[in-house]
Design a protein around this motif. Structure first.
Motif, PDB file in Angstrom:
ATOM      1  N   CYS A  66      14.359   3.102  14.208  1.00  0.00           N
ATOM      2  CA  CYS A  66      12.935   3.032  14.534  1.00  0.00           C
ATOM      3  C   CYS A  66      12.424   1.648  14.156  1.00  0.00           C
ATOM      4  CB  CYS A  66      12.153   4.129  13.809  1.00  0.00           C
ATOM      5  SG  CYS A  66      12.178   4.048  12.014  1.00  0.00           S
ATOM      6  N   GLY A  67      11.170   1.386  14.413  1.00  0.00           N
ATOM      7  CA  GLY A  67      10.585   0.091  14.118  1.00  0.00           C
ATOM      8  C   GLY A  67      10.438  -0.153  12.617  1.00  0.00           C
ATOM      9  N   GLU A  68      10.252  -1.410  12.239  1.00  0.00           N
ATOM     10  CA  GLU A  68      10.127  -1.770  10.826  1.00  0.00           C
ATOM     11  C   GLU A  68       8.893  -1.172  10.168  1.00  0.00           C
ATOM     12  OE1 GLU A  68      10.545  -5.918   9.972  1.00  0.00           O
ATOM     13  OE2 GLU A  68      12.540  -6.010  10.865  1.00  0.00           O
ATOM     14  N   ASP A  69       7.874  -0.823  10.948  1.00  0.00           N
ATOM     15  CA  ASP A  69       6.675  -0.201  10.394  1.00  0.00           C
ATOM     16  C   ASP A  69       6.621   1.292  10.712  1.00  0.00           C
ATOM     17  OD1 ASP A  69       6.211  -0.415  13.118  1.00  0.00           O
ATOM     18  OD2 ASP A  69       4.117  -1.019  12.893  1.00  0.00           O
ATOM     19  N   ILE A  95      13.212   8.618   5.988  1.00  0.00           N
ATOM     20  CA  ILE A  95      14.288   7.733   6.437  1.00  0.00           C
ATOM     21  C   ILE A  95      13.657   6.497   7.068  1.00  0.00           C
ATOM     22  CG2 ILE A  95      16.392   7.542   7.813  1.00  0.00           C
ATOM     23  CD1 ILE A  95      16.508   9.876   5.831  1.00  0.00           C
ATOM     24  N   GLU A  96      13.976   5.328   6.486  1.00  0.00           N
ATOM     25  CA  GLU A  96      13.460   4.072   7.010  1.00  0.00           C
ATOM     26  C   GLU A  96      14.504   3.442   7.928  1.00  0.00           C
ATOM     27  OE1 GLU A  96      13.753   4.577   3.607  1.00  0.00           O
ATOM     28  OE2 GLU A  96      11.689   4.643   2.869  1.00  0.00           O
ATOM     29  N   THR A  97      14.063   2.488   8.720  1.00  0.00           N
ATOM     30  CA  THR A  97      14.927   1.866   9.720  1.00  0.00           C
ATOM     31  C   THR A  97      16.135   1.158   9.117  1.00  0.00           C
ATOM     32  OG1 THR A  97      14.902   0.627  11.783  1.00  0.00           O
ATOM     33  CG2 THR A  97      13.711  -0.350   9.926  1.00  0.00           C
ATOM     34  N   ASP A  98      16.026   0.652   7.876  1.00  0.00           N
ATOM     35  CA  ASP A  98      17.169  -0.062   7.295  1.00  0.00           C
ATOM     36  C   ASP A  98      18.265   0.873   6.775  1.00  0.00           C
ATOM     37  OD1 ASP A  98      15.755   0.767   5.039  1.00  0.00           O
ATOM     38  OD2 ASP A  98      15.772  -1.197   4.071  1.00  0.00           O
ATOM     39  N   PHE A 134       8.697  11.156  13.778  1.00  0.00           N
ATOM     40  CA  PHE A 134       8.504   9.710  13.666  1.00  0.00           C
ATOM     41  C   PHE A 134       7.029   9.423  13.411  1.00  0.00           C
ATOM     42  CE2 PHE A 134      12.390   9.814  16.245  1.00  0.00           C
ATOM     43  CZ  PHE A 134      13.153   8.845  15.600  1.00  0.00           C
ATOM     44  N   THR A 135       6.766   8.463  12.539  1.00  0.00           N
ATOM     45  CA  THR A 135       5.385   8.064  12.285  1.00  0.00           C
ATOM     46  C   THR A 135       5.341   6.619  11.791  1.00  0.00           C
ATOM     47  OG1 THR A 135       3.311   8.711  11.196  1.00  0.00           O
ATOM     48  CG2 THR A 135       5.325   8.903   9.889  1.00  0.00           C
ATOM     49  N   LYS A 136       4.229   5.982  12.004  1.00  0.00           N
ATOM     50  CA  LYS A 136       4.014   4.623  11.483  1.00  0.00           C
ATOM     51  C   LYS A 136       3.540   4.729  10.040  1.00  0.00           C
ATOM     52  CE  LYS A 136       3.110   1.892  15.565  1.00  0.00           C
ATOM     53  NZ  LYS A 136       4.153   0.917  15.377  1.00  0.00           N
ATOM     54  N   PHE A 137       3.770   3.665   9.279  1.00  0.00           N
ATOM     55  CA  PHE A 137       3.219   3.584   7.931  1.00  0.00           C
ATOM     56  C   PHE A 137       2.546   2.231   7.749  1.00  0.00           C
ATOM     57  CE2 PHE A 137       7.620   2.131   7.508  1.00  0.00           C
ATOM     58  CZ  PHE A 137       7.476   0.956   6.781  1.00  0.00           C
ATOM     59  N   LEU A 138       1.659   2.159   6.791  1.00  0.00           N
ATOM     60  CA  LEU A 138       0.887   0.948   6.523  1.00  0.00           C
ATOM     61  C   LEU A 138       1.347   0.317   5.215  1.00  0.00           C
ATOM     62  CD1 LEU A 138      -2.630   2.393   7.398  1.00  0.00           C
ATOM     63  CD2 LEU A 138      -1.113   1.067   8.885  1.00  0.00           C
ATOM     64  N   THR A 139       1.122  -0.970   5.078  1.00  0.00           N
ATOM     65  CA  THR A 139       1.382  -1.684   3.832  1.00  0.00           C
ATOM     66  C   THR A 139       0.110  -2.414   3.431  1.00  0.00           C
ATOM     67  OG1 THR A 139       2.219  -3.607   5.049  1.00  0.00           O
ATOM     68  CG2 THR A 139       3.847  -1.990   4.336  1.00  0.00           C
ATOM     69  N   VAL A 140       0.038  -2.823   2.179  1.00  0.00           N
ATOM     70  CA  VAL A 140      -1.162  -3.517   1.717  1.00  0.00           C
ATOM     71  C   VAL A 140      -1.217  -4.928   2.303  1.00  0.00           C
ATOM     72  CG1 VAL A 140      -1.336  -2.162  -0.383  1.00  0.00           C
ATOM     73  CG2 VAL A 140      -0.065  -4.303  -0.429  1.00  0.00           C
ATOM     74  N   ASP A 141      -2.418  -5.445   2.460  1.00  0.00           N
ATOM     75  CA  ASP A 141      -2.621  -6.757   3.076  1.00  0.00           C
ATOM     76  C   ASP A 141      -2.100  -7.909   2.219  1.00  0.00           C
ATOM     77  OD1 ASP A 141      -3.835  -5.564   5.252  1.00  0.00           O
ATOM     78  OD2 ASP A 141      -5.856  -5.786   4.418  1.00  0.00           O
ATOM     79  N   ASP A 142      -2.219  -7.787   0.893  1.00  0.00           N
ATOM     80  CA  ASP A 142      -1.870  -8.900   0.013  1.00  0.00           C
ATOM     81  C   ASP A 142      -0.481  -8.753  -0.620  1.00  0.00           C
ATOM     82  OD1 ASP A 142      -2.492  -6.793  -1.652  1.00  0.00           O
ATOM     83  OD2 ASP A 142      -3.760  -7.970  -2.995  1.00  0.00           O
TER      84      ASP A 142
END
Length: 160
Positions: A66-69, A95-98, A134-142
């Motif tokens: 899947c995609g990196e996000d 399960i992450e893409t890596d 499958f779902t997208k996830f978010l990361t912090v901006d900083d």
């Protein structure tokens, strides 16, 4: 980025499941049951039974990309918990893409189920026992740039 399921290689299948080419050739990849289904059903490669109180580690024979996000969440089918009190031991698998094609196990996904009920729970060959969403996830901006890379299979994101 594309997103897909595929079978593990036959060499990995022999290592994790059994040396049976016919069985390998004939098990099916996850699929959705209806056009509005969120989850892709995981189907049993072989039949199995989980006795009350028992934990069963079930090889899926699958890996995914899947995609990196994005990530794949693995959960039991609703009826298993509701009707039979069968759950995943970790409740939700992430399960992450890596994880895909990692050096330890090619990204072969497993599902650990526990029977909290009072009767044997039987799954027939070809029957759905879990589902992947499958779902997208978010990361912090900083967030600082992360250089770490997965080196192995299950539980290896901490560098072990």
């Amino acid at each position: 980025m594309s997103r897909f399921f595929e079978k593990i290689s036959f060499d990995q299948f022999k290592k994790d499941i059994k040396d049976d080419k016919k069985l390998y050739d004939n098990y099916i990849l996850p699929k959705r049951g209806t056009k509005c289904s969120a989850g892709y059903d995981f189907f049993a490669i072989e039949e199995f039974t989980i006795k009350p109180g028992e934990v069963k580690k079930v090889p899926t024979g699958y890996k995914m990309m899947c995609g990196e996000d994005e990530m794949l969440m693995i959960v039991v089918r609703s009826s298993m918990g509701f009707k039979y009190n069968v759950r995943m031991t970790n409740q939700v698998g992430i399960i992450e893409t890596d994880y895909y094609n990692n050096e330890n196990n090619e990204g072969h996904m497993w599902v650990a189920l526990q029977n909290h009920g009072d009767k044997d729970y039987h799954v027939k060959k070809g029957e759905a026992y879990a589902q992947g969403i499958f779902t997208k996830f978010l990361t912090v901006d900083d967030e600082e740039k992360i250089e770490g890379k997965r080196k192995g299979g299950f539980g290896s994101t901490n560098g072990e």
